[in-house]
Motif scaffolding. Structure first.
Motif, mmCIF file in Angstrom:
data_model
loop_
_atom_site.group_PDB
_atom_site.id
_atom_site.type_symbol
_atom_site.label_atom_id
_atom_site.label_comp_id
_atom_site.label_asym_id
_atom_site.label_seq_id
_atom_site.Cartn_x
_atom_site.Cartn_y
_atom_site.Cartn_z
ATOM 1 N N GLU A 161 2.542 1.437 -3.618
ATOM 2 C CA GLU A 161 1.574 1.750 -4.675
ATOM 3 C C GLU A 161 1.108 3.202 -4.579
ATOM 4 O O GLU A 161 0.874 3.847 -5.604
ATOM 5 C CB GLU A 161 0.384 0.796 -4.620
ATOM 6 N N ALA A 162 1.006 3.722 -3.369
ATOM 7 C CA ALA A 162 0.611 5.129 -3.188
ATOM 8 C C ALA A 162 1.647 6.071 -3.795
ATOM 9 O O ALA A 162 1.326 7.200 -4.173
ATOM 10 C CB ALA A 162 0.423 5.439 -1.706
ATOM 11 N N GLU A 163 2.889 5.583 -3.928
ATOM 12 C CA GLU A 163 3.967 6.370 -4.534
ATOM 13 C C GLU A 163 4.080 6.126 -6.042
ATOM 14 O O GLU A 163 4.990 6.638 -6.684
ATOM 15 C CB GLU A 163 5.301 6.042 -3.856
ATOM 16 N N GLY A 164 3.189 5.300 -6.580
ATOM 17 C CA GLY A 164 3.171 5.081 -8.024
ATOM 18 C C GLY A 164 3.951 3.879 -8.525
ATOM 19 O O GLY A 164 4.159 3.726 -9.724
ATOM 20 N N SER B 65 0.826 -1.209 0.000
ATOM 21 C CA SER B 65 0.000 0.000 0.000
ATOM 22 C C SER B 65 0.863 1.264 0.000
ATOM 23 O O SER B 65 0.558 2.225 -0.711
ATOM 24 C CB SER B 65 -0.975 -0.006 1.175
ATOM 25 N N VAL B 66 1.946 1.270 0.750
ATOM 26 C CA VAL B 66 2.840 2.435 0.793
ATOM 27 C C VAL B 66 3.494 2.656 -0.572
ATOM 28 O O VAL B 66 3.554 3.786 -1.073
ATOM 29 C CB VAL B 66 3.913 2.244 1.898
ATOM 30 N N THR C 71 8.490 3.337 7.280
ATOM 31 C CA THR C 71 8.099 3.389 5.869
ATOM 32 C C THR C 71 8.576 4.665 5.175
ATOM 33 O O THR C 71 8.831 4.645 3.979
ATOM 34 C CB THR C 71 6.576 3.224 5.697
#
Length: 122
Positions: A22-25, A19-20, A109
């Motif tokens: 993917e949130a950054e692309g 999740s961390v 993270t």
């Protein structure tokens, strides 16, 4: 889009990192053990692997060794909870494989993202 492989036998850790990242692309693939990690790397282009040192079926250091043989430019971040051992000394072992960085659990993270971004700069 850069692809990161997260290898950890703890589903909660994989989900957190996924999740961390993917949130950054980033595109994130997951493996629950060392053998699965090897299979994924044989069938996909991986820009960076985040690998737990203690894994079922095939340990993280063994996975790193095999992946380096297949592709000497493969980049790694090693993580460890250390189990009954000293986690700092365990991740030191990973430095044999010229890892980008090492982290002990619980993982910071924000620092992990900095390390990932530095490793994947073009």
């Amino acid at each position: 889009m850069k692809t990161i492989l997260v290898v950890d036998d703890a589903p909660m850790i994989r989900e957190l990192l996924k999740s961390v990242l993917e949130a950054e692309g980033f595109k994130v693939l997951e493996a629950a053990d060392g053998e699965e990690a090897i299979r994924i790397c044989q069938n996909a282009t991986i820009d960076l692997s985040i690998i737990d040192i203690f894994l079922p079926k095939k340990g993280g250091l063994q996975v790193m060794g095999e992946l380096i043989k297949a592709d000497s430019s493969h980049k790694f971040i090693a993580i460890s909870g250390g189990e009954a051992f000293n986690p700092e000394s365990i991740v030191e072992l990973a430095k044999v494989y010229d890892v980008v960085d090492t982290f002990t659990k619980p993982i910071d993270t924000r620092k992990l993202l900095q390390s990932v971004n530095n490793a994947l700069k073009d």
